[in-house]
Every structure is written in structure tokens, then in C-alpha cells.
Design a protein around this motif. Structure first.
Motif, mmCIF file in Angstrom:
data_model
loop_
_atom_site.group_PDB
_atom_site.id
_atom_site.type_symbol
_atom_site.label_atom_id
_atom_site.label_comp_id
_atom_site.label_asym_id
_atom_site.label_seq_id
_atom_site.Cartn_x
_atom_site.Cartn_y
_atom_site.Cartn_z
ATOM 1 N N MET A 200 0.823 -1.202 0.000
ATOM 2 C CA MET A 200 0.000 0.000 0.000
ATOM 3 C C MET A 200 0.867 1.267 0.000
ATOM 4 S SD MET A 200 -2.794 -1.359 2.787
ATOM 5 C CE MET A 200 -3.336 0.265 3.259
ATOM 6 N N ALA A 201 1.988 1.227 0.747
ATOM 7 C CA ALA A 201 2.893 2.391 0.802
ATOM 8 C C ALA A 201 3.494 2.673 -0.578
ATOM 9 C CB ALA A 201 3.994 2.145 1.823
ATOM 10 N N ARG A 202 3.809 1.594 -1.310
ATOM 11 C CA ARG A 202 4.391 1.784 -2.641
ATOM 12 C C ARG A 202 3.364 2.353 -3.619
ATOM 13 N NH1 ARG A 202 6.916 -3.276 -1.430
ATOM 14 N NH2 ARG A 202 5.489 -4.419 -2.795
ATOM 15 N N HIS A 203 2.091 2.118 -3.380
ATOM 16 C CA HIS A 203 1.039 2.589 -4.284
ATOM 17 C C HIS A 203 0.285 3.791 -3.725
ATOM 18 C CE1 HIS A 203 1.181 -0.680 -7.307
ATOM 19 N NE2 HIS A 203 1.601 -1.430 -6.289
ATOM 20 N N GLY A 204 0.740 4.322 -2.596
ATOM 21 C CA GLY A 204 0.108 5.510 -2.039
ATOM 22 C C GLY A 204 -1.270 5.274 -1.476
ATOM 23 N N ILE A 205 -1.539 4.084 -0.981
ATOM 24 C CA ILE A 205 -2.862 3.776 -0.408
ATOM 25 C C ILE A 205 -2.773 3.960 1.099
ATOM 26 C CG2 ILE A 205 -4.615 1.980 -0.103
ATOM 27 C CD1 ILE A 205 -3.483 0.689 -2.687
ATOM 28 N N VAL A 246 -14.774 -9.218 0.918
ATOM 29 C CA VAL A 246 -14.876 -8.442 -0.313
ATOM 30 C C VAL A 246 -15.593 -9.290 -1.345
ATOM 31 C CG1 VAL A 246 -13.584 -7.179 -2.099
ATOM 32 C CG2 VAL A 246 -12.694 -7.288 0.241
ATOM 33 N N ILE A 247 -16.548 -8.675 -2.078
ATOM 34 C CA ILE A 247 -17.218 -9.420 -3.142
ATOM 35 C C ILE A 247 -16.333 -9.394 -4.390
ATOM 36 C CG2 ILE A 247 -19.521 -8.952 -2.211
ATOM 37 C CD1 ILE A 247 -19.868 -6.791 -4.350
ATOM 38 N N GLN A 248 -16.539 -10.330 -5.308
ATOM 39 C CA GLN A 248 -15.669 -10.476 -6.475
ATOM 40 C C GLN A 248 -15.622 -9.224 -7.345
ATOM 41 O OE1 GLN A 248 -13.844 -13.505 -7.045
ATOM 42 N NE2 GLN A 248 -12.730 -12.105 -8.423
ATOM 43 N N PRO A 249 -16.777 -8.579 -7.680
ATOM 44 C CA PRO A 249 -16.698 -7.376 -8.521
ATOM 45 C C PRO A 249 -15.858 -6.263 -7.891
ATOM 46 C CG PRO A 249 -18.927 -8.212 -8.496
ATOM 47 C CD PRO A 249 -18.170 -8.972 -7.436
ATOM 48 N N THR A 250 -15.977 -6.080 -6.565
ATOM 49 C CA THR A 250 -15.174 -5.042 -5.891
ATOM 50 C C THR A 250 -13.700 -5.419 -5.919
ATOM 51 O OG1 THR A 250 -17.050 -4.492 -4.446
ATOM 52 C CG2 THR A 250 -14.850 -3.808 -3.733
ATOM 53 N N PHE A 251 -13.407 -6.692 -5.678
ATOM 54 C CA PHE A 251 -12.017 -7.146 -5.705
ATOM 55 C C PHE A 251 -11.406 -6.891 -7.082
ATOM 56 C CE2 PHE A 251 -8.816 -10.426 -6.578
ATOM 57 C CZ PHE A 251 -7.954 -10.269 -5.505
ATOM 58 N N TYR A 254 -10.725 -3.100 -7.664
ATOM 59 C CA TYR A 254 -9.705 -2.454 -6.825
ATOM 60 C C TYR A 254 -8.477 -3.324 -6.587
ATOM 61 C CZ TYR A 254 -13.145 1.186 -5.989
ATOM 62 O OH TYR A 254 -14.044 2.223 -6.163
ATOM 63 N N HIS A 255 -8.337 -4.345 -7.401
ATOM 64 C CA HIS A 255 -7.162 -5.213 -7.277
ATOM 65 C C HIS A 255 -5.890 -4.382 -7.483
ATOM 66 C CE1 HIS A 255 -4.048 -7.878 -9.168
ATOM 67 N NE2 HIS A 255 -4.335 -8.601 -8.070
ATOM 68 N N VAL A 256 -4.858 -4.606 -6.678
ATOM 69 C CA VAL A 256 -3.584 -3.855 -6.768
ATOM 70 C C VAL A 256 -2.571 -4.705 -7.506
ATOM 71 C CG1 VAL A 256 -1.708 -2.774 -5.463
ATOM 72 C CG2 VAL A 256 -4.080 -2.581 -4.644
ATOM 73 N N ALA A 268 -3.687 -10.139 -0.984
ATOM 74 C CA ALA A 268 -4.433 -9.532 -2.080
ATOM 75 C C ALA A 268 -5.789 -9.028 -1.584
ATOM 76 C CB ALA A 268 -4.623 -10.541 -3.206
ATOM 77 N N ASN A 269 -6.416 -9.778 -0.687
ATOM 78 C CA ASN A 269 -7.729 -9.406 -0.163
ATOM 79 C C ASN A 269 -7.631 -8.124 0.663
ATOM 80 O OD1 ASN A 269 -9.967 -9.554 2.048
ATOM 81 N ND2 ASN A 269 -10.672 -11.013 0.489
ATOM 82 N N ILE A 270 -6.668 -8.072 1.586
ATOM 83 C CA ILE A 270 -6.515 -6.885 2.439
ATOM 84 C C ILE A 270 -6.213 -5.650 1.577
ATOM 85 C CG2 ILE A 270 -5.056 -5.808 4.194
ATOM 86 C CD1 ILE A 270 -4.673 -8.595 5.431
ATOM 87 N N THR A 271 -5.274 -5.798 0.624
ATOM 88 C CA THR A 271 -4.825 -4.648 -0.185
ATOM 89 C C THR A 271 -5.960 -4.106 -1.042
ATOM 90 O OG1 THR A 271 -2.623 -5.681 -0.256
ATOM 91 C CG2 THR A 271 -3.030 -3.849 -1.748
ATOM 92 N N ALA A 272 -6.737 -4.995 -1.682
ATOM 93 C CA ALA A 272 -7.854 -4.546 -2.520
ATOM 94 C C ALA A 272 -8.922 -3.871 -1.681
ATOM 95 C CB ALA A 272 -8.425 -5.717 -3.290
#
Length: 291
Positions: A200-205, A246-251, A254-256, A268-272
Motif C-alpha cells: 500500500m505504501a508503494r502505491h500511495g494507499i 470483499v465481493i468479487q466485482p469489488t475485488f 480495486y485489485h492492486v 491480495a484481499n486486504i490490499t484490494a
């Protein structure tokens, strides 16, 4: 007797010749009588004419002309010392003062602009001395130049000698830094949260450890395989899954990049989920209930 070194008898002016009888005790001698052809010339003696070479007399030396004098008009800022130095007066200011005492007065330090001083040419002998001294300095210059040139060549030689070492140094030390060892994360909830925070830090989240942990414990109690089969999302065929439910469409939306595409993968779940919460609520830290 003919003169030595001559092959011809020297020519003479035409003369009138005659005979004169000289008595010598009864005997008569016939002697030539030579008289000048030019009218009015005095008669010569009866002796034969002897030719003598003409002797050229050296011209008398011309009397030496007295030393020509010249003048100098004093200007503002002048002094006898400065003028004597500038004009090369022998004896310096004293010689100049001596020649102009009547004009300068008793104090040689007091000269005023416009005063005319007499400069005798013969007294200006200091200038040639300086001119003679100049070649000596000029001769000394090559020695200095030679020393400087030698030093410069030595310096260039030292630089050339040092250059290969300087060039070789980088080649001798191309030690490639070993890649930093990948951070090892524990395969548990603490490790999953820490790995997600780094991504998240590398992507500014935005997000914090406590904000993620609080929401994970409410949504799944820390079970990465948790699934909700009873809420409205499940009724629509898209159940909530994983640590942050997280539901599949949201994942998918917002997948990173760089994380797994498996919805059940904990990192992957936490980050998305944190990416979605940042977009909708500003940060996962602002989520305190169903989202």
C-alpha cells in the motif's frame, strides 16, 4: 733607374727641350734644358725632373661640436628625481639640479609647472645602461621558462602515470551490490497485514496496522477463507469472501497490481479492500462497520 713596380715611364706634360752648355774646365757638356710649356711658369733648374708619387694628406679632424642641449617643461606631479629617471640623466636628480640651480633656486624640492629645465644630451647616459641590462634579463628568462617547462613536463608525466591508476580504479571495483534480501513475512495475520502495508505504501494507499486489524477481526475473525452465504450480496450470487469480506466485482475493480488475483489470498484481499475503502471513505481507518 726605373721606379720599382712600374712597367711604364710616367707621362709628363709636354715641355720644350733645349741644350745648355756648361763649362767644366774646358769641356762642354750638353744637358737638356727643361722649361714648362705653360706661359709665365718659373724656369726650373738644370737637374732632370724626378717623378714622386703624390701623398694624400688625411683631412684635419673636424672640431667636436659642443653637446647639444634640450629642454624639458615641468608638468604637475613632476619632481627632479622623477624627471632624471624618466630622461636618463647621469647623476640623477643631483646632476639635473646642478645644471638648473639658477632656474630652480636653493630648494630642489620646489619646482613648479611650466618651469623649463635644461637637459644636456651627454648627461643622459643612464638610459643605455638600462638598455644593456635588458638583454641580461631576457637571457635569464629562458632559464626560468626552461625550469617552468621542465616542471610542467614533470607534472604532465605524473598525471599520465596517475591516469591509468585512476581509470583502473573503477574497473577494479565494479562490485555489484547484492540485491536486498526480500522481506520475510510471517505466514499469519500479523505477516499478512505488514506485507499489505508495504504494498500500500508503494502505491500511495492510506491505512494503518490498527485500522486493518480492527476491521479484519470484525469481518472474518482473521480467517482468510471466511465466506458470507446469507446476506444480500450472497442472495445476488456474489457472496463476501476473505479476511475483509470483499465481493468479487469489488475485488476485481480495486485489485492492486503485484498481488495475487485470488480473492481468498490474504494479502491480495486486504490490499484490494483497503484500496476500495480509501476511494470511498478516505482510508480503512475510517471504516468502523459494514462497508
Amino acid at each position: 733607374m726605373p721606379a720599382h713596380g712600374k712597367h711604364r715611364r710616367p707621362r709628363r706634360h709636354p715641355v720644350s727641350r733645349g741644350l745648355a752648355l756648361v763649362g767644366t774646365g774646358g769641356a762642354a757638356l750638353a744637358l737638356p734644358l727643361i722649361a714648362p710649356a705653360a706661359a709665365g711658369a718659373a724656369p726650373v733648374s738644370g737637374a732632370p725632373e724626378i717623378s714622386r708619387p703624390a701623398v694624400a694628406l688625411a683631412p684635419a679632424a673636424a672640431p667636436k661640436a659642443p653637446a647639444a642641449a634640450r629642454t624639458y617643461t615641468v608638468v604637475s606631479g613632476d619632481s627632479l628625481s622623477l624627471i632624471a629617471q624618466k630622461k636618463g640623466i647621469q647623476g640623477g636628480w643631483k646632476g639635473l639640479y646642478k645644471a638648473n640651480r639658477s632656474a630652480v633656486g636653493d630648494n630642489p624640492s620646489l619646482i613648479h609647472p611650466g618651469l623649463e629645465l635644461t637637459l644636456v644630451r651627454d648627461s643622459a647616459k643612464a638610459a643605455p645602461t638600462k638598455a644593456k641590462a635588458a638583454p641580461a634579463k631576457a637571457k635569464a628568462a629562458p632559464a626560468t621558462t626552461k625550469k617552468a617547462g621542465t616542471a610542467e613536463r614533470a607534472s604532465r608525466s605524473e598525471r599520465r602515470a596517475a591516469a591509468p591508476a585512476a581509470v583502473a580504479a573503477p574497473a577494479a571495483a565494479p562490485v555489484q551490490a547484492a540485491p536486498a534480501a526480500a522481506t520475510q513475512y510471517a505466514n499469519n495475520l500479523d505477516g499478512w497485514i505488514r506485507e499489505s502495508l508495504d504494498i500500500m505504501a508503494r502505491h500511495g494507499i492510506p491505512g494503518s496496522y490498527d485500522g486493518i486489524l480492527r476491521n479484519v477481526m470484525r469481518e472474518s475473525s482473521g480467517n482468510p477463507l471466511a465466506i458470507n452465504n446469507w446476506d444480500s450480496n450472497a442472495a445476488k450470487g456474489t457472496p463476501s469472501k476473505g479476511l475483509l469480506q470483499v465481493i468479487q466485482p469489488t475485488f476485481d475493480a480495486y485489485h492492486v497490481p503485484g498481488t495475487s488475483t485470488d480473492l481468498y489470498d490474504p494479502v491480495a484481499n486486504i490490499t484490494a479492500a483497503c484500496n476500495y475503502a480509501a476511494d470511498r471513505y478516505g482510508s480503512i481507518d475510517n471504516v468502523n462497520g459494514a462497508y
